[in-house]
Every structure is written in structure tokens, then in C-alpha cells.
Design a protein around this motif. Structure first.
Motif, PDB file in Angstrom:
ATOM      1  N   ARG A  95       0.842  -1.205   0.000  1.00 57.58           N
ATOM      2  CA  ARG A  95       0.000   0.000   0.000  1.00 57.58           C
ATOM      3  C   ARG A  95       0.874   1.251   0.000  1.00 57.58           C
ATOM      4  O   ARG A  95       0.506   2.293  -0.523  1.00 57.58           O
ATOM      5  N   ALA A  96       2.018   1.136   0.633  1.00 54.70           N
ATOM      6  CA  ALA A  96       2.981   2.236   0.712  1.00 54.70           C
ATOM      7  C   ALA A  96       4.360   1.596   0.843  1.00 54.70           C
ATOM      8  O   ALA A  96       4.494   0.378   0.789  1.00 54.70           O
ATOM      9  N   LEU A  97       5.379   2.425   0.960  1.00 53.14           N
ATOM     10  CA  LEU A  97       6.736   1.892   0.987  1.00 53.14           C
ATOM     11  C   LEU A  97       7.134   1.463   2.401  1.00 53.14           C
ATOM     12  O   LEU A  97       6.904   2.189   3.363  1.00 53.14           O
ATOM     13  N   THR A  98       7.766   0.297   2.494  1.00 56.05           N
ATOM     14  CA  THR A  98       8.420  -0.146   3.716  1.00 56.05           C
ATOM     15  C   THR A  98       9.914  -0.175   3.423  1.00 56.05           C
ATOM     16  O   THR A  98      10.343  -0.858   2.490  1.00 56.05           O
ATOM     17  N   PHE A  99      10.670   0.557   4.200  1.00 54.62           N
ATOM     18  CA  PHE A  99      12.092   0.710   3.940  1.00 54.62           C
ATOM     19  C   PHE A  99      12.922  -0.255   4.778  1.00 54.62           C
ATOM     20  O   PHE A  99      12.573  -0.590   5.916  1.00 54.62           O
TER      21      PHE A  99
ATOM     22  N   PHE B  47       1.234   8.901   7.136  1.00 58.53           N
ATOM     23  CA  PHE B  47      -0.083   9.095   6.509  1.00 58.53           C
ATOM     24  C   PHE B  47       0.033   8.950   5.004  1.00 58.53           C
ATOM     25  O   PHE B  47       1.065   9.258   4.414  1.00 58.53           O
ATOM     26  N   VAL B  48      -1.092   8.510   4.398  1.00 62.68           N
ATOM     27  CA  VAL B  48      -1.210   8.490   2.948  1.00 62.68           C
ATOM     28  C   VAL B  48      -2.514   9.176   2.551  1.00 62.68           C
ATOM     29  O   VAL B  48      -3.570   8.875   3.124  1.00 62.68           O
ATOM     30  N   LYS B  53      -8.034  12.358  -0.181  1.00 62.97           N
ATOM     31  CA  LYS B  53      -8.694  11.733   0.965  1.00 62.97           C
ATOM     32  C   LYS B  53      -7.678  10.916   1.755  1.00 62.97           C
ATOM     33  O   LYS B  53      -6.853  10.208   1.172  1.00 62.97           O
ATOM     34  N   LEU B  54      -7.771  10.975   3.084  1.00 65.50           N
ATOM     35  CA  LEU B  54      -6.868  10.204   3.917  1.00 65.50           C
ATOM     36  C   LEU B  54      -7.182   8.727   3.752  1.00 65.50           C
ATOM     37  O   LEU B  54      -8.301   8.276   4.026  1.00 65.50           O
ATOM     38  N   SER B  55      -6.200   7.951   3.287  1.00 69.24           N
ATOM     39  CA  SER B  55      -6.444   6.530   3.063  1.00 69.24           C
ATOM     40  C   SER B  55      -5.703   5.646   4.059  1.00 69.24           C
ATOM     41  O   SER B  55      -6.111   4.520   4.317  1.00 69.24           O
ATOM     42  N   ILE B  56      -4.602   6.138   4.596  1.00 66.54           N
ATOM     43  CA  ILE B  56      -3.848   5.357   5.578  1.00 66.54           C
ATOM     44  C   ILE B  56      -3.370   6.283   6.697  1.00 66.54           C
ATOM     45  O   ILE B  56      -2.825   7.353   6.447  1.00 66.54           O
ATOM     46  N   ASN B  57      -3.620   5.874   7.918  1.00 69.67           N
ATOM     47  CA  ASN B  57      -3.070   6.517   9.117  1.00 69.67           C
ATOM     48  C   ASN B  57      -2.407   5.404   9.901  1.00 69.67           C
ATOM     49  O   ASN B  57      -3.075   4.498  10.399  1.00 69.67           O
ATOM     50  N   GLU B  58      -1.079   5.436   9.981  1.00 66.26           N
ATOM     51  CA  GLU B  58      -0.344   4.353  10.620  1.00 66.26           C
ATOM     52  C   GLU B  58      -0.314   4.538  12.144  1.00 66.26           C
ATOM     53  O   GLU B  58       0.754   4.604  12.764  1.00 66.26           O
ATOM     54  N   SER B  59      -1.507   4.663  12.727  1.00 64.52           N
ATOM     55  CA  SER B  59      -1.627   4.781  14.192  1.00 64.52           C
ATOM     56  C   SER B  59      -0.773   5.915  14.742  1.00 64.52           C
ATOM     57  O   SER B  59      -0.094   5.767  15.763  1.00 64.52           O
ATOM     58  N   VAL B  60      -0.829   7.043  14.054  1.00 59.53           N
ATOM     59  CA  VAL B  60      -0.041   8.208  14.458  1.00 59.53           C
ATOM     60  C   VAL B  60      -0.795   8.960  15.568  1.00 59.53           C
ATOM     61  O   VAL B  60      -2.011   9.131  15.482  1.00 59.53           O
TER      62      VAL B  60
END
Lengths: 109, 113
Positions: A95-99, B47-48, B53-60
Motif C-alpha cells: 500500500r505504501a513503501l516499507t524501507f 499518513f497516505v 482523501k486520507l487513506s492510511i493513518n499508521e496509528s499516528v
């Protein structure tokens, strides 16, 4: 749990020789892999990428190899130049980048 | 224009301050990202945004609040930060489709006192 690993924190190579940077991953859902180069206090700069349906991609002095069965990829730089000295990050995409944690390459003149 | 710009380059703030980081791209990319990078560590996704539109919030933590006012701009609003939030904050953008590389900005070096 590190899904993308670069086990060599540093690598030193003579100018003109080949640099080989390695990267391992654990998540078989990753479908695209990228290499970035980074200087201190700057954003990562894209170098080269490879889709999971390929095993090799070449761009000038840079070649990336992907071994899906081993979940391993490598970046070859030939010939290495002093200007290549930087930190190299491997990244895997879902879904996104993992470094990965990065490898510091030092090319000695 | 193949550039992602970020302002400011450096920011020092106290724990009670409110500040904002700004990111801009004019490549027509429809996905934009915020990453945080601590010293000697890889960038970590925060975040993405996809099509604004906000599609991903990595528990920030909620002390970080992203905003995408339009397709070219991405903001990160900061409030009541902790010293451990000091890091390089990177913005990136990507064209449509799953396989295109992300272009990164130069980052904002944030120090929280």
C-alpha cells in the motif's frame, strides 16, 4: 518485525569496482521493489525499481536483481564512482513503501 | 516541474506551540505521503492521501494532524509535541497506478524543545 532487511550497515568499495548491496524481505505480498539513495539532511532520491514479475532491471550503471523464491534483491553498481557514496535504502511496496535500515556505501578513489 | 518542495527546512518549537509543515508538488500526482525519519533509521510511513482523501493513518498520535487542501498541497499540523517527536519529516508524492516510484521532498528537520 522488520519486513525489509538490509543486513550490511556499511560497504566500502574501490572506485571502478562493482558495489553489491543486498536486501531481504519477508512479506510475499510485496509486488514492487525500489532502491533509493540518500544524503544526510536530504530526502531519498529514487534510483531504480523492479516489479515482482521480473527478475532483472537495468538502468545505466545500476542493475537490480530480484530472486522471489529467496525473497532477496540486490543492487549492482558498475563501475562504482566516488559520487555514489551515500546511504542506500531498499524499499518494498504494497500500500505504501516499507524501507530497509539502509547501507552506507563508501567508494574510495 | 519534477520536484516536491517542503517548508520550512528547519523548525524549532516548544512543547506548547502549534506549527505546520507544508508540502507542495505540481506533477499532477494524486497520492501524497508523510514519513518520519529518526537519525540512523529508515523513513517510517505516517499518513497516505489518495485523491485528497486520507487513506492510511499508521496509528499516528493525534498531536499530528494531516490536511490535504487540494491535489498539490499537503500539510502536517503539529500541536503539543514531545521532544521524542524531533526528526526529519519527509513528504512524498506518486503518480497514479501501483508501480510508480515515490518522489521525496528534502524534508523538514524538526526539533522539539
Amino acid at each position: 518485525d522488520q519486513q525489509v532487511k538490509q543486513n550490511s550497515p556499511s560497504l566500502s568499495v574501490q572506485e571502478g569496482r562493482i558495489s553489491i548491496l543486498n536486501c531481504d524481505y519477508t512479506n510475499s505480498m510485496f509486488d514492487y521493489f525500489l532502491w533509493y539513495k540518500k544524503y544526510p539532511a536530504e530526502g531519498p532520491t529514487f534510483l531504480i525499481s523492479i516489479s515482482s514479475i521480473k527478475d532483472k532491471n537495468e538502468d545505466g550503471r545500476f542493475t537490480v536483481f530480484l530472486n522471489k523464491s529467496a525473497k532477496h534483491l540486490s543492487l549492482h553498481i558498475v563501475p562504482s564512482q566516488p559520487g555514489d557514496s551515500a546511504v542506500y535504502f531498499c524499499a518494498a511496496s504494497r500500500r505504501a513503501l516499507t524501507f530497509g535500515s539502509g547501507t552506507r556505501l563508501q567508494v574510495q578513489p | 516541474d519534477t520536484e516536491v518542495t517542503q517548508t520550512p527546512k528547519h523548525l524549532v518549537m516548544g512543547m506548547t506551540n502549534k506549527k505546520s509543515l507544508k508540502c507542495e508538488q505540481h506533477m499532477g500526482h494524486r497520492a501524497m505521503y508523510w514519513y518520519k525519519q529518526k537519525a540512523k533509521k529508515p523513513p517510517e510511513l505516517m499518513f497516505v492521501y489518495s485523491y485528497e482523501k486520507l487513506s492510511i493513518n499508521e496509528s499516528v498520535p493525534s498531536r499530528f494532524s494531516p490536511e490535504c487542501p487540494n491535489s498539490s498541497l499537503l500539510n502536517l499540523h503539529l500541536h503539543a509535541l514531545q521532544p521524542e517527536d524531533s526528526a526529519l519529516y519527509l513528504c512524498a508524492s506518486r503518480a497514479g497506478g501501483p508501480y510508480n516510484e515515490q518522489f521525496f521532498g528534502p524534508g523538514t528537520r524538526l526539533t522539539v524543545l
